[in-house]
Write an enzyme that holds these catalytic residues in place. Structure first.
Site, PDB file in Angstrom:
ATOM      1  N   ASP A 100      61.861  42.854  28.973  1.00 11.79           N
ATOM      2  CA  ASP A 100      61.810  43.778  27.832  1.00 11.79           C
ATOM      3  C   ASP A 100      63.010  43.623  26.900  1.00 11.79           C
ATOM      4  O   ASP A 100      63.375  44.544  26.175  1.00 11.79           O
ATOM      5  CB  ASP A 100      61.716  45.233  28.318  1.00 11.79           C
ATOM      6  CG  ASP A 100      62.941  45.658  29.126  1.00 11.79           C
ATOM      7  OD1 ASP A 100      63.748  44.775  29.472  1.00 11.79           O
ATOM      8  OD2 ASP A 100      63.078  46.859  29.400  1.00 11.79           O
ATOM      9  N   GLU A 101      63.641  42.445  26.893  1.00 13.60           N
ATOM     10  CA  GLU A 101      64.790  42.213  26.018  1.00 13.60           C
ATOM     11  C   GLU A 101      64.691  40.838  25.364  1.00 13.60           C
ATOM     12  O   GLU A 101      64.244  39.880  25.993  1.00 13.60           O
ATOM     13  CB  GLU A 101      66.101  42.280  26.812  1.00 13.60           C
ATOM     14  CG  GLU A 101      66.403  43.649  27.404  1.00 13.60           C
ATOM     15  CD  GLU A 101      67.657  43.612  28.268  1.00 13.60           C
ATOM     16  OE1 GLU A 101      68.670  44.203  27.873  1.00 13.60           O
ATOM     17  OE2 GLU A 101      67.610  42.974  29.336  1.00 13.60           O
TER      18      GLU A 101
END
Length: 312
Positions: free
Chosen positions: A7-8
């Protein structure tokens, strides 16, 4: 844009100053658009390199934009506890705090050789540079081809018996074999590393007659390597690595092996991979690992729970 984790991402804005002259304003626009169109919040960190941008993104949450430019390091980063430094784990934190280094600033103002004595030459060099805010790694749209897959687990308690080691070793083999299969690779070499209480690493490697990607076969080789090389001294680290990778699908069948049994194990691996891919890495594990009564093995499983979600 480079994916960093599930999620980055890192976004390199170099060369876009005529279109996006204000990086802070642009970050707010990205953050707000995600919230308005997708319905969830994100933090955005801004700086001149990936390390500092990542550190900034972990500041106060949620739904924030933070900067951490080089001139802001003394005020915003150095007062933070050493545990907040990127890639610095609990074992390293313990060694640093025992040596009197409690903040990132303490690390940055120490001599690099001091950090290397505590954390090892390679890791000490990297983490010292990070403490100083130095990171030369580029933002890569395409990840580099993995040269191997490895996992290591460090323990606070001594490992003193084979019964403690084998469930950990099996879990590690499962983790690295799963990661390797996802990349469509097979390995020709398997190595096992362990660290004794005097902080000396010992590594032993074997070459397979045929490339493999099956967990069971990899574990059998790792188990043999360990049991033949360990002399019973207390251990604080165990690791497994798969190298000499190939994507060659050809495999020479042996007249002396149960090839039908081998195929069943390959199908088992594929089924477990599919379940983990769909429902998460912690939703299925092997019975022999689950049945282990070793508290150390349970700690190892907790440490490696999301290991294959980390960048290679």
């Amino acid at each position: 844009m480079e994916s960093f984790s599930i999620d980055e991402v890192f976004l390199d804005m170099t060369g876009t100053s005529l279109i996006y002259p204000d990086p802070i304003q642009t970050a707010h626009e990205i953050k707000d658009k995600i919230k308005n169109e997708l319905g969830f919040t994100v933090n955005v960190g801004i700086s001149t390199n990936k390390l500092l941008a990542k550190m900034a993104s972990d500041f106060e949450k949620p739904d924030k934009v933070h900067t951490l430019f080089p001139n802001e390091i003394p005020v915003k980063m150095w007062p933070l506890p050493v545990r907040d430094l990127l890639f610095l784990g609990k074992a390293s934190e313990k060694k640093l705090t025992e040596a009197g280094m409690y903040t990132i600033g303490d690390m940055a103002h120490a001599r690099e050789t001091e950090i290397q004595v505590l954390l090892g030459k390679k890791a000490g060099h990297q983490l010292y540079r990070y403490a100083c805010g130095i990171d030369d790694s580029p933002v890569k749209a395409q990840p580099e081809e993995a040269k191997g897959f490895s996992v290591e687990t460090t323990f606070n308690d001594d490992i003193v018996s084979v019964d403690q080691v084998l469930p950990i070793l099996l879990e590690q083999c499962d983790v690295v074999a799963t990661r390797m299969r996802r990349k469509g690779k097979k390995c020709i070499s398997v190595s096992v590393t362990f660290r004794t209480l005097d902080f000396k690493n010992k590594s032993h490697q074997t070459t397979l007659p045929n490339a493999t990607d099956t967990t069971d076969e990899i574990y059998k080789k790792a188990k043999k390597l360990f049991t033949e090389s360990w002399k019973g001294e207390p251990l604080r680290l165990i690791g497994v690595a798969l190298t000499n990778l190939t994507d060659e699908s050809f495999e020479q069948l042996s007249l002396f092996e149960d090839n039908e049994k081998k195929e069943r194990k390959r199908k088992l691996d594929a089924t477990m991979d599919a379940i983990r891919q769909k429902f998460g890495n912690d939703k299925i594990t092997r019975a022999s690992i689950m049945n282990s009564n070793s508290g150390i093995a349970r700690k190892a499983r907790a440490q490696m729970k999301n290991e294959d979600e980390k960048p290679e």
